[in-house]
Design a protein around this motif. Structure first.
Motif, short mmCIF file in Angstrom:
data_model
loop_
_atom_site.label_atom_id
_atom_site.label_comp_id
_atom_site.label_asym_id
_atom_site.label_seq_id
_atom_site.Cartn_x
_atom_site.Cartn_y
_atom_site.Cartn_z
N PHE A 67 0.83 -1.19 0.00
CA PHE A 67 0.00 0.00 0.00
C PHE A 67 0.87 1.25 0.00
N THR A 68 0.37 2.30 -0.64
CA THR A 68 1.07 3.58 -0.66
C THR A 68 0.08 4.70 -0.42
N ILE A 69 0.36 5.53 0.58
CA ILE A 69 -0.47 6.69 0.85
C ILE A 69 0.20 7.91 0.22
N SER A 70 -0.62 8.79 -0.34
CA SER A 70 -0.10 10.00 -0.96
C SER A 70 -1.15 11.09 -0.86
N ARG A 71 -0.78 12.30 -1.26
CA ARG A 71 -1.74 13.41 -1.18
C ARG A 71 -1.52 14.36 -2.33
N ASP A 72 -2.57 15.09 -2.64
CA ASP A 72 -2.54 16.15 -3.65
C ASP A 72 -3.03 17.40 -2.96
N SER A 73 -2.13 18.31 -2.65
CA SER A 73 -2.50 19.49 -1.89
C SER A 73 -3.44 20.40 -2.68
N ALA A 74 -3.28 20.43 -3.98
CA ALA A 74 -4.12 21.30 -4.81
C ALA A 74 -5.58 20.84 -4.79
N LYS A 75 -5.76 19.53 -4.62
CA LYS A 75 -7.11 18.97 -4.61
C LYS A 75 -7.60 18.65 -3.21
N ASN A 76 -6.75 18.89 -2.20
CA ASN A 76 -7.10 18.53 -0.82
C ASN A 76 -7.59 17.08 -0.75
N THR A 77 -6.84 16.22 -1.39
CA THR A 77 -7.22 14.82 -1.51
C THR A 77 -6.07 13.92 -1.08
N VAL A 78 -6.42 12.87 -0.37
CA VAL A 78 -5.46 11.86 0.06
C VAL A 78 -5.82 10.55 -0.63
N TYR A 79 -4.80 9.82 -1.04
CA TYR A 79 -5.02 8.59 -1.78
C TYR A 79 -4.42 7.39 -1.03
N LEU A 80 -4.97 6.23 -1.32
CA LEU A 80 -4.37 4.99 -0.83
C LEU A 80 -4.32 4.03 -2.02
N GLN A 81 -3.12 3.84 -2.55
CA GLN A 81 -2.93 2.89 -3.63
C GLN A 81 -2.69 1.52 -3.00
N MET A 82 -3.51 0.56 -3.37
CA MET A 82 -3.43 -0.77 -2.79
C MET A 82 -3.13 -1.79 -3.88
N ASN A 83 -1.98 -2.42 -3.77
CA ASN A 83 -1.56 -3.43 -4.74
C ASN A 83 -1.47 -4.80 -4.08
N SER A 84 -1.40 -5.82 -4.89
CA SER A 84 -1.26 -7.19 -4.40
C SER A 84 -2.27 -7.48 -3.29
N LEU A 85 -3.50 -7.14 -3.54
CA LEU A 85 -4.53 -7.27 -2.52
C LEU A 85 -4.76 -8.72 -2.14
N LYS A 86 -5.08 -8.91 -0.87
CA LYS A 86 -5.31 -10.24 -0.32
C LYS A 86 -6.73 -10.30 0.27
N PRO A 87 -7.30 -11.47 0.38
CA PRO A 87 -8.64 -11.57 0.99
C PRO A 87 -8.69 -10.95 2.38
N GLU A 88 -7.61 -11.02 3.12
CA GLU A 88 -7.61 -10.43 4.47
C GLU A 88 -7.59 -8.91 4.45
N ASP A 89 -7.47 -8.29 3.29
CA ASP A 89 -7.60 -6.84 3.18
C ASP A 89 -9.06 -6.41 3.10
N THR A 90 -9.96 -7.36 3.00
CA THR A 90 -11.38 -7.04 2.94
C THR A 90 -11.82 -6.32 4.20
N ALA A 91 -12.41 -5.15 4.03
CA ALA A 91 -12.82 -4.32 5.16
C ALA A 91 -13.50 -3.07 4.63
N VAL A 92 -14.08 -2.32 5.55
CA VAL A 92 -14.51 -0.96 5.24
C VAL A 92 -13.32 -0.05 5.54
N TYR A 93 -12.95 0.77 4.58
CA TYR A 93 -11.81 1.66 4.71
C TYR A 93 -12.31 3.08 4.98
N TYR A 94 -11.73 3.69 6.01
CA TYR A 94 -12.12 5.02 6.43
C TYR A 94 -10.94 5.99 6.31
N CYS A 95 -11.23 7.15 5.80
CA CYS A 95 -10.26 8.24 5.82
C CYS A 95 -10.50 9.05 7.09
N ALA A 96 -9.43 9.57 7.68
CA ALA A 96 -9.57 10.35 8.89
C ALA A 96 -8.53 11.45 8.95
#
Length: 117
Positions: A67-96
């Motif tokens: 996983f990689t977290i990043s941000r775009d200050s111009a858009k006030n947006t935060v991203y979470l790039q998730m690769n090689s996903l596994k069944p145990e990654d199944t969940a509700v994901y919350y930004c905070a």
């Protein structure tokens, strides 16, 4: 009132990728940190990744290298790039958002990520 809106969740097969987005209604640099948490059924919510005001990042051991977290200050947006996903990654994901000197205080509504085997 701070609003955080997540998007990008969905269903994917194991080994696949997803990118989550979190759009904030205010300047994300007004916070000490922005983080992505997740909660799987029957489990406690856990911090998956965070990005500090200065740009440093932290990851849970379970997602390091995938996983990689990043941000775009111009858009006030935060991203979470998730690769090689596994069944145990199944969940509700919350930004905070974490104000200075306080715990995570502002939360999005969550977005479901389901990884099938």
């Amino acid at each position: 009132q701070v609003q955080l809106v997540e998007s990008g969740g969905g269903k994917v097969q194991a080994g696949g990728s997803l990118t989550l987005s979190c759009a904030a209604s205010t300047n994300i640099f007004s916070f000490n940190a922005m983080g992505w948490h997740r909660q799987a059924p029957g489990k406690q919510r856990e911090l998956v990744a965070s990005i500090m005001h200065g740009g440093s990042t932290n990851y849970a051991d379970s997602v390091k290298g995938r996983f990689t977290i990043s941000r775009d200050s111009a858009k006030n947006t935060v991203y979470l790039q998730m690769n090689s996903l596994k069944p145990e990654d199944t969940a509700v994901y919350y930004c905070a958002a974490r104000p200075w000197g306080r715990p995570y205080e502002y939360w999005g509504q969550g977005t479901q990520v389901t990884v099938s085997s």
